[in-house]
Design a protein around this motif. Structure first.
Motif, PDB file in Angstrom:
ATOM      1  N   LEU B 249      12.428  28.850  23.080  1.00 20.46           N
ATOM      2  CA  LEU B 249      12.023  28.709  24.477  1.00 20.46           C
ATOM      3  C   LEU B 249      10.739  29.480  24.758  1.00 20.46           C
ATOM      4  O   LEU B 249       9.828  28.985  25.428  1.00 20.46           O
ATOM      5  CB  LEU B 249      13.142  29.217  25.393  1.00 20.46           C
ATOM      6  N   SER B 250      10.677  30.704  24.235  1.00 18.56           N
ATOM      7  CA  SER B 250       9.493  31.521  24.449  1.00 18.56           C
ATOM      8  C   SER B 250       8.255  30.808  23.934  1.00 18.56           C
ATOM      9  O   SER B 250       7.215  30.762  24.586  1.00 18.56           O
ATOM     10  CB  SER B 250       9.608  32.859  23.711  1.00 18.56           C
ATOM     11  N   LEU B 253       7.299  27.932  26.318  1.00 20.14           N
ATOM     12  CA  LEU B 253       6.819  28.366  27.624  1.00 20.14           C
ATOM     13  C   LEU B 253       5.495  29.116  27.521  1.00 20.14           C
ATOM     14  O   LEU B 253       4.547  28.848  28.253  1.00 20.14           O
ATOM     15  CB  LEU B 253       7.873  29.248  28.294  1.00 20.14           C
ATOM     16  N   THR B 718       3.094  36.227  30.181  1.00 21.51           N
ATOM     17  CA  THR B 718       3.662  35.970  28.849  1.00 21.51           C
ATOM     18  C   THR B 718       4.824  36.923  28.578  1.00 21.51           C
ATOM     19  O   THR B 718       5.833  36.532  27.989  1.00 21.51           O
ATOM     20  CB  THR B 718       2.596  36.131  27.750  1.00 21.51           C
ATOM     21  N   LEU B 721       7.801  35.668  30.356  1.00 18.52           N
ATOM     22  CA  LEU B 721       8.341  34.455  29.747  1.00 18.52           C
ATOM     23  C   LEU B 721       9.149  34.764  28.487  1.00 18.52           C
ATOM     24  O   LEU B 721       9.977  33.956  28.070  1.00 18.52           O
ATOM     25  CB  LEU B 721       7.206  33.485  29.398  1.00 18.52           C
TER      26      LEU B 721
END
Lengths: 205, 763
Positions: B249-250, B253, B718, B721
């Protein structure tokens, strides 16, 4: 062969609530059996199998090598086809010994004892249980699976001698003798290292 | 694309280094790496028990979903197979002693081992009672069983001994095996291998599952398992699932965000270089120092994406128009260097926290940060073409609002003051005191474990007593004395219950009447009963033989594996001495136990829960102290790098962020664990970057201030996220870290903006 169907027949005796069979009914019952008396064992087995349930009182005499006189106990027996056998001792100490299906239950209320065990766990017990149960059920195949079977006498007065097939068991129990007449088992005598045990059953009228 | 060839080449080299490195790194996931170091004898004992105690080697199986007869059959089949398996020291399912050799040995020693052997048992009236009991037994349908033992053991010493052993479990027996409500057949298996030997534990679990499958379970039947092997596997699976989810996911995103910000997918590759180098460095350093890498430390390392991707972002975003990347790198290096040095100083306390797992996290992060910073300074400018990666300007309104924040400084300071007062008034955040809350083992697995343990009758051990002695015999004697002293008020399980000391064995034999007396009493007791005169000759012969037998000692138990396995957890070598454990059950009055134990010299009482909490508190305290040291180091570095006033302002931004974070955590109802604390230290390191870069622009123009703001915002997003996603993890360490850093980073950013020096020209 089960010509009596679900009808109640004499085993150790009649259930209290059923009328005694007439002579005619008994004759009808025995007719097909005597007709094939070429194999009296099969005839006896068929007569036993025809008994769906029965009750009796018993007297048991147990001889133990270490004792100088036999131990006597009394109680009742109850059989219900296909696989439930109850031996209820009343005197001298109450005890319930019940075999139902694969399950063996022993209860001695005075000692606070209640044990249940599966016959699968006790392979050495199964032949002893089947000696009685398979006989009452008229199940010759199971009887032969565990014992060598010798038959003597005739359908009205027969004797079956069982010798365990298991050598290990034969070390403890050498012989079981069953006596009876027609579909009624009256005497069970066990000869083993334990000594001799003789159980005499009297049908409850 | 060609212009980025060098960048891709570097990435390819780094990517191929990962499998090479991982081949030499051992990954682990056991919980004890996250246990603190011991400070007292009690805590040292407790930690040793948690790491290697008998409980860590116990697997509990429950079989359910079929009629009791079937369950019993499965249980027996499994027990037979597992007993034959060399992996297990003890397999118990409630059925009687299976080993005939052992039964014979114990039968021969019954008069020394059985608690029923007292002089009273051999008086004439007692013997009379025993003989009447034998007669009664012979009368019953169980006569064959009675006869097997009765004439050699009319007083029932052997059966009393076996009953005493069975008494330890409170689970009912049905169809010859343990059967809990449900019905659920229960089976225990103790592995030979230590609980921490993850591979051996997994092999044991596999053996149990195989044995179950081979027992031909009917449809609908289920096998429930609990034990260290299960814990390790479940914890590893949870950590792995968390790490996979978060990193995927990181990646998506952060990648999307950077693509929007820099109008090019290349930024993701730029960020990947220091990240990959940092991760590699972290792995290599931790593996070199510790010999292995903890799964959670690696998971944490993956979250460094949020930290070290700051560096390339700061580099690229701070580049002035027309400036070469090399010059930018040189220009921001003093600030970057200071930020990294301060962050490493902030991480240092993790190394001293006493939790090897946390020390790994700290070392991993610190090495990664340093490697990533060096890569940003020296490697990236060489890899990137000069005029690449134009930054999309920030939305003007947002930039203005943020850059005007210093004007509202007074309001922010008041807010901080109010929150601080509220925290003081409410007594600060609630501290977590339960060790289980730190376990990476998922809660359903722990709940099942508790249920199975309760069903096999394993008492909830709140307290353990322990003592040390020079020899096994001395330890057994001391255990007997201690158990006697406490016997009135407490039920105590200890090794001498199964294997009495040689002294006790001799004393029991010596207290029996001599042959002639016994013979005479037996003859009188027999009077009037139908026993023949010779009936009890086996009994007389066995008693005479027992007098000549040497006592059974722990060294003689090779032929008695069942007994050996029973005493193994309760008596063992401890260095060149012996240690005995005594387990009191159903302790309702801890104070009374404490008083009673104080009266027994040499006996140590370890109160599991209290001791665990003390351990945690001691370590939390240590973490706080080291945190203060770290804070002082950060202050010192900042003061040296920026001067007292500017350093103080940055420190205030940081302290304010920490304050707001813990206030928010309290408001969310989080109990503060050591993981929150150490995450806060990390947050301090990250947040410092923001304050440093925001205040770098003190003597610069508006354009540069806006660039600095843009770079810090990008860093923050970032970070959010990545750490924001960590807060969704199930593993407590990851979840606590994520939540703390997420809240903290947002606070740190806003405070960095608010406390930055005011512009010379108002916007």
């Amino acid at each position: 062969m089960n010509i009596a169907g679900r009808h109640q027949k004499p085993g150790w005796g009649f259930r209290g609530d059923s009328p005694p069979p007439t002579f005619l009914r008994r004759a009808l019952l025995l007719f097909p059996l005597t007709a094939q008396s070429a194999d009296p064992l099969a005839a006896v087995m068929a007569a036993l199998a025809a008994v769906r349930s029965s009750r009796a009182t018993f007297v048991e005499e147990k001889e133990v090598p270490e004792l100088d006189r036999p131990l006597v106990s009394r109680g009742t027996l109850a059989w219900r086809a296909p696989d439930r056998l109850e031996k209820r001792t009343i005197d001298p100490a109450p005890e319930l010994f019940l075999i139902e299906g694969d399950r063996l239950t022993l209860e001695r209320p005075q000692r606070g004892l209640r044990e249940t065990l599966s016959l699968d766990t006790a392979p050495e017990l199964r032949p002893l249980v089947e000696a009685l149960r398979a006989t009452l059920a008229g199940d010759i195949a199971t009887l032969r699976e565990h014992h060598e079977v010798r038959f003597s006498g005739d359908t009205t007065r027969w004797r079956i001698v069982l010798v365990p097939r298991s050598l290990r068991l034969r070390g403890a129990v050498q012989r079981i003798t069953l006596e009876g007449s027609d579909g009624v088992l009256t005497v069970v005598e066990t000869q083993g290292n334990e000594g001799r045990t003789r159980l005499t059953a009297t049908p409850v009228p | 694309m060609r212009r980025f060839a060098r960048l891709f080449l570097a990435l390819a080299v780094l990517a191929s280094a990962f499998p090479l490195l991982l081949r030499h790194v051992e990954l682990r996931s056991d919980i004890t790496d996250f246990l603190p170091a011991a400070t007292t004898e009690e805590s040292a004992f407790l930690l040793r028990e948690l790491r290697t105690g008998a409980a860590t080697r116990l697997l509990i199986a429950g079989i359910e979903g079929a009629p009791a007869e079937d369950l019993a059959r499965i249980s027996r089949t499994m027990a037979q197979r597992l007993s034959a398996d060399g992996l297990f020291a003890l397999v118990a399912n409630g059925s009687a002693l299976a080993n005939e050799e052992e039964a014979a040995l114990l039968f021969a020693h019954r008069y020394a081992l059985s608690p029923d052997v007292t002089p009273d048992a051999f008086t004439e009236p007692a013997l009379r009672g025993s003989l009447e009991g034998v007669l009664d037994g012979l009368q019953s349908s169980a006569a064959p069983l009675v006869r097997r033992f009765a004439f050699a053991d009319p007083t029932g010493a052997f059966l009393a001994m076996l009953r005493g052993w069975a008494g330890e479990g409170r689970v009912a027996t049905e169809h010859g095996v343990w059967m809990a409500a449900g019905p659920r057949a229960m089976l225990l298996a103790q592995t030979r291998a230590a609980g921490l030997d993850t591979q051996a534990q997994q092999a044991a679990v596999a053996a149990l599952r195989d044995a179950y499958a081979e027992a031909a379970p009917p449809a609908g039947a289920r096998l429930l398992l609990s034990g260290p092997g299960i814990f390790a596997a479940e914890a590893a699976a949870t950590v792995r699932a968390d790490v996979q989810l978060v990193s995927t996911l990181s990646f998506v995103l952060v990648g999307g965000f950077l693509f929007w910000r820099y109008r090019s997918p290349m930024m993701l590759a730029v960020v990947a270089v220091p990240l990959a180098l940092g991760t590699l460095a972290g792995l290599a350093v931790v593996a070199t120092v510790f010999g292995h890498v903890h799964g959670a430390a690696l998971g944490f390392g993956m979250t460094m994406l949020g930290v070290v991707d700051d560096y390339p972002i700061l580099l690229v975003t701070n580049r002035a128009p027309g400036e070469s990347l090399r010059d930018t790198a040189r220009r921001i290096w003093p600030t970057l260097r200071l930020a990294v040095a301060a962050a490493v100083a902030g991480l240092a306390p993790m190394l001293a926290s006493g939790f090897p797992g946390l020390a790994q996290l700290g070392l991993f992060a610190a090495s990664g940060l340093v490697a990533a910073a060096l890569a940003t300074r020296f490697l990236l400018p060489a890899l990137l073409p000069t005029d690449s990666l134009a930054v999309r300007p920030l939305p003007e309104r947002l930039a203005h609002a943020l850059l005007r924040l210093p004007a509202r400084r007074g309001l922010v300071l008041v807010l901080l003051g109010v929150v601080a007062a509220a925290m003081v008034a409410t007594g600060g955040p609630r501290m977590e005191r339960d060790l289980a809350a730190l376990s990476p083992v998922p809660e359903p697995v722990r709940v099942l474990d508790g249920e199975l343990r309760a069903q096999v009758g394993a008492p909830d051990v709140r307290a353990v007593l322990t003592l040390r002695a020079d020899s096994a015999e001395a330890a057994l004697q001391a255990a007997e004395r201690a158990a006697d002293a406490l016997a009135g008020a407490f039920t105590i399980d200890h090794a001498a219950r199964f294997l009495p000391s040689a002294a006790t064995q001799r004393a029991r034999i010596a207290a029996m009447p001599d042959d002639a007396t016994l013979d005479a009493r037996l003859a009188s007791a027999r009077d009037g009963l139908p026993f023949r005169a010779t009936a009890f000759d086996p009994f007389l012969a066995d008693v005479a033989a027992a007098r000549a037998l040497a006592p059974l000692t722990p060294d003689d138990l090779a032929a008695a594996p069942g007994l050996a396995a029973r005493i193994a957890p309760l008596l063992r070598r401890d260095g060149d001495a012996w240690r005995a454990l005594l387990l009191p059950s159903d302790v309702h009055d801890m104070a009374a136990l404490r008083t009673a134990v104080a009266g027994v010299p040499g006996l140590l009482l370890v109160e599991i829960k209290a001791e665990t909490e003390a351990l945690l508190a001691a370590n939390t305290g240590a973490a706080l102290r080291w945190g203060a040291v770290g804070g002082a180091a950060v202050l010192l570095l900042l003061g040296a790098g920026r001067g007292l006033r500017a350093g103080g302002r940055i420190a205030l931004a940081l302290a304010g962020a920490l304050l707001l974070t813990f206030a928010a955590l309290s408001a969310l109802g989080e109990a503060i664990t050591i993981f929150h604390l150490t995450a806060a230290l990390l947050l301090a390191g990250v947040g410092m970057d923001y304050a440093l870069f925001m205040s770098r622009s003190e003597n610069s123009d508006m354009a540069e201030a806006a660039r600095a703001l843009g770079s810090v915002i990008t860093c923050m997003v970032t970070t959010l996220l990545t750490f924001g996603l960590l807060a969704l993890c199930r593993t407590p360490v990851l979840q606590a870290t994520g939540l703390t850093v997420t809240i903290g980073v947002a606070c740190a950013f806003l405070l960095a903006c608010a406390l930055a020096p005011a512009r010379r020209r108002p916007i």
